[in-house]
Design an enzyme around this catalytic site. Sequence first.
Site, PDB file in Angstrom:
ATOM      1  N   CYS A 101       0.724  -1.235  -0.071  1.00 36.47           N
ATOM      2  CA  CYS A 101       0.162  -0.275   0.157  1.00 36.47           C
ATOM      3  C   CYS A 101       0.896   1.293  -0.199  1.00 36.47           C
ATOM      4  CB  CYS A 101      -0.888   0.274   1.017  1.00 36.47           C
ATOM      5  SG  CYS A 101      -2.277  -1.331   1.459  1.00 36.47           S
ATOM      6  N   HIS A 128      -3.041   7.417   2.945  1.00 34.88           N
ATOM      7  CA  HIS A 128      -3.579   5.913   2.355  1.00 34.88           C
ATOM      8  C   HIS A 128      -4.892   5.460   2.926  1.00 34.88           C
ATOM      9  CE1 HIS A 128      -4.027   2.097   1.122  1.00 34.88           C
ATOM     10  NE2 HIS A 128      -3.604   1.444   2.443  1.00 34.88           N
ATOM     11  N   ASN A 131     -10.006   0.089   0.205  1.00 31.18           N
ATOM     12  CA  ASN A 131      -8.575   0.142   0.281  1.00 31.18           C
ATOM     13  C   ASN A 131      -7.933  -0.260  -0.965  1.00 31.18           C
ATOM     14  OD1 ASN A 131      -5.614  -0.160   0.582  1.00 31.18           O
ATOM     15  ND2 ASN A 131      -6.135  -0.946   2.762  1.00 31.18           N
TER      16      ASN A 131
HETATM   17  N1  COA Z   1     -18.261  -7.865   9.684  1.00 33.82           N
HETATM   18  C1  COA Z   1     -18.648  -8.151  11.039  1.00 33.82           C
HETATM   19  N2  COA Z   1     -17.865  -8.603  12.134  1.00 33.82           N
HETATM   20  C2  COA Z   1     -16.317  -8.462  11.836  1.00 33.82           C
HETATM   21  C3  COA Z   1     -15.851  -8.525  10.648  1.00 33.82           C
HETATM   22  C4  COA Z   1     -16.675  -7.703   9.377  1.00 33.82           C
HETATM   23  N3  COA Z   1     -16.439  -7.564   8.120  1.00 33.82           N
HETATM   24  N4  COA Z   1     -14.381  -8.363  10.334  1.00 33.82           N
HETATM   25  C5  COA Z   1     -14.155  -8.728  11.644  1.00 33.82           C
HETATM   26  N5  COA Z   1     -15.366  -8.674  12.554  1.00 33.82           N
HETATM   27  C6  COA Z   1     -15.521  -8.975  14.003  1.00 33.82           C
HETATM   28  C7  COA Z   1     -14.229  -9.749  14.557  1.00 33.82           C
HETATM   29  O1  COA Z   1     -14.411 -11.463  14.218  1.00 33.82           O
HETATM   30  C8  COA Z   1     -14.218  -9.351  16.029  1.00 33.82           C
HETATM   31  O2  COA Z   1     -15.301 -10.098  16.645  1.00 33.82           O
HETATM   32  P1  COA Z   1     -15.258 -10.776  18.006  1.00 33.82           P
HETATM   33  O3  COA Z   1     -15.045  -9.410  18.977  1.00 33.82           O
HETATM   34  O4  COA Z   1     -16.359 -11.323  18.608  1.00 33.82           O
HETATM   35  O5  COA Z   1     -13.968 -11.658  18.137  1.00 33.82           O
HETATM   36  C9  COA Z   1     -14.922  -7.996  16.121  1.00 33.82           C
HETATM   37  O6  COA Z   1     -15.427  -7.772  14.842  1.00 33.82           O
HETATM   38  C10 COA Z   1     -13.682  -7.042  16.048  1.00 33.82           C
HETATM   39  O7  COA Z   1     -12.596  -7.483  15.292  1.00 33.82           O
HETATM   40  P2  COA Z   1     -11.221  -6.410  15.033  1.00 33.82           P
HETATM   41  O8  COA Z   1     -10.225  -7.027  14.222  1.00 33.82           O
HETATM   42  O9  COA Z   1     -10.820  -6.286  16.619  1.00 33.82           O
HETATM   43  O10 COA Z   1     -11.940  -5.238  14.344  1.00 33.82           O
HETATM   44  P3  COA Z   1     -11.251  -3.736  14.246  1.00 33.82           P
HETATM   45  O11 COA Z   1     -11.858  -3.103  14.891  1.00 33.82           O
HETATM   46  O12 COA Z   1      -9.743  -3.804  14.493  1.00 33.82           O
HETATM   47  O13 COA Z   1     -11.521  -3.799  12.954  1.00 33.82           O
HETATM   48  C11 COA Z   1     -10.244  -4.094  10.723  1.00 33.82           C
HETATM   49  C12 COA Z   1     -10.988  -4.691  11.659  1.00 33.82           C
HETATM   50  C13 COA Z   1      -9.544  -4.892   9.727  1.00 33.82           C
HETATM   51  C14 COA Z   1     -11.273  -3.083   9.981  1.00 33.82           C
HETATM   52  C15 COA Z   1      -9.169  -2.868  11.251  1.00 33.82           C
HETATM   53  O14 COA Z   1      -8.365  -3.543  12.120  1.00 33.82           O
HETATM   54  C16 COA Z   1      -8.113  -2.493  10.334  1.00 33.82           C
HETATM   55  O15 COA Z   1      -8.646  -1.663   9.514  1.00 33.82           O
HETATM   56  N6  COA Z   1      -6.765  -2.787  10.229  1.00 33.82           N
HETATM   57  C17 COA Z   1      -6.022  -2.116   9.531  1.00 33.82           C
HETATM   58  C18 COA Z   1      -6.444  -2.661   8.036  1.00 33.82           C
HETATM   59  C19 COA Z   1      -5.287  -2.179   6.942  1.00 33.82           C
HETATM   60  O16 COA Z   1      -4.957  -1.189   7.089  1.00 33.82           O
HETATM   61  N7  COA Z   1      -4.964  -3.058   5.851  1.00 33.82           N
HETATM   62  C20 COA Z   1      -4.215  -2.612   4.677  1.00 33.82           C
HETATM   63  C21 COA Z   1      -2.624  -2.778   5.172  1.00 33.82           C
HETATM   64  S1  COA Z   1      -2.012  -1.595   4.319  1.00 33.82           S
END
Ligand code: COA
Length: 338
Positions: free
Chosen positions: A116, A259, A289
């Site tokens: 990214c 980004h 993204n």
């Molecule tokens: N829909 C519903 N629930 C979801 C889900 C979805 N699409 N994806 C994850 N969950 C759930 C998880 O299973 C978890 O459930 P639990 O509490 O019962 O275990 C809960 O939501 C929270 O998960 P978590 O991973 O802690 O969520 P988050 O708030 O961190 O959001 C991302 C997840 C991926 C959106 C976030 O971590 C993120 O944006 N990270 C950076 C990603 C990024 O930049 N990637 C590119 C790299 S360059």
Amino acid sequence: MTQHAALIGLGAHLPPRQVTNDDLSRTLDTSDEWIATRTGIRTRRWATPGQATGDLAVEAGHRALKSAGLAPEPGAVDVLVLATTTPDHPCPATAPRVAARLGLGPIAAYDMGAACSGFVYALATAAAQISAGQARRVLVIGAETMSSLLDTGDRTTAVIFGDGAGAAVLTAVPDAAAPGVLLATDLGSDGSGFDLAYVPGGGSREAAAGPVRDPAAHTLTMQGEKVFAHAVTRMADSVTSLLGRVGWAAGDVDRLVGHQANIRILTSLARRLQFPVERLVLNIDRVGNTSAASIPLALTDAVAAGELTAGDRVVLAAFGGGLSWGSIALTWPEIAAV
Ligand code: COA
């Protein structure tokens, strides 16, 4: 005489297939409400069958050349850099074929693999080639079909990524203070976090492990929470060091173009930098993204919306797999995005 690299063209292209949060909720245990609240994404584009990264790159490249007032012909640019995580083939690089399809002649063309952060890495490298006298004009493209790397049954990644392409043209100018000149760049990496967002298979590491190929290993796996924390701190540190080099305070910056990974990452970044959230450029709601295409797509949208005007002090900031990150400062030029 020392030359400086200035931005003179900007273009973007999105594939036509729209995939909304509701579309994804039909097959995944997720919802529009969860995706919009946790990421800021409402819809994204995915390539249609038969559409590869190179196809999107050619379209964006055409538009950036047009925006720069250049015809796609030999002599238009001397170098093409294509930032992508999703090349058309493992070998060769995608850039030479994109250059050939654009009719740019037998120029230097290479891919930049920095996930990214790829577009910021490619811009910085292109600017360095111009400053070193190796190139007069460079076409820099960020293009991705992230949908080709997704396990569409994995809700933790399938809802995040989109496809698209954006491109910029840099040209050599003698005046270091000319509009559009890249004033400073800051790049970094930390390979100890390589597995926080990665595709395990498809490379020599998989081949070295033995003859069995596991199709599941060819999709993107991500530790979202850890990536989130790194994204905020790494981009904040990079921008802080960049601003020190340019001599700007955070409050001097008119637009921060980060980004587009997650709206909460960008607002956390703004808070950490004590930068007004309303001066963030945001288009994640419409594209998701798009990895290396993210920043040029955001720039093109911001120009079209009148959110970027000549004379604005602009900072680009990216973070991605690798781990990799980077930032660039420039004063916005008079430019028509196509
Ligand atoms: N829909 C519903 N629930 C979801 C889900 C979805 N699409 N994806 C994850 N969950 C759930 C998880 O299973 C978890 O459930 P639990 O509490 O019962 O275990 C809960 O939501 C929270 O998960 P978590 O991973 O802690 O969520 P988050 O708030 O961190 O959001 C991302 C997840 C991926 C959106 C976030 O971590 C993120 O944006 N990270 C950076 C990603 C990024 O930049 N990637 C590119 C790299 S360059």
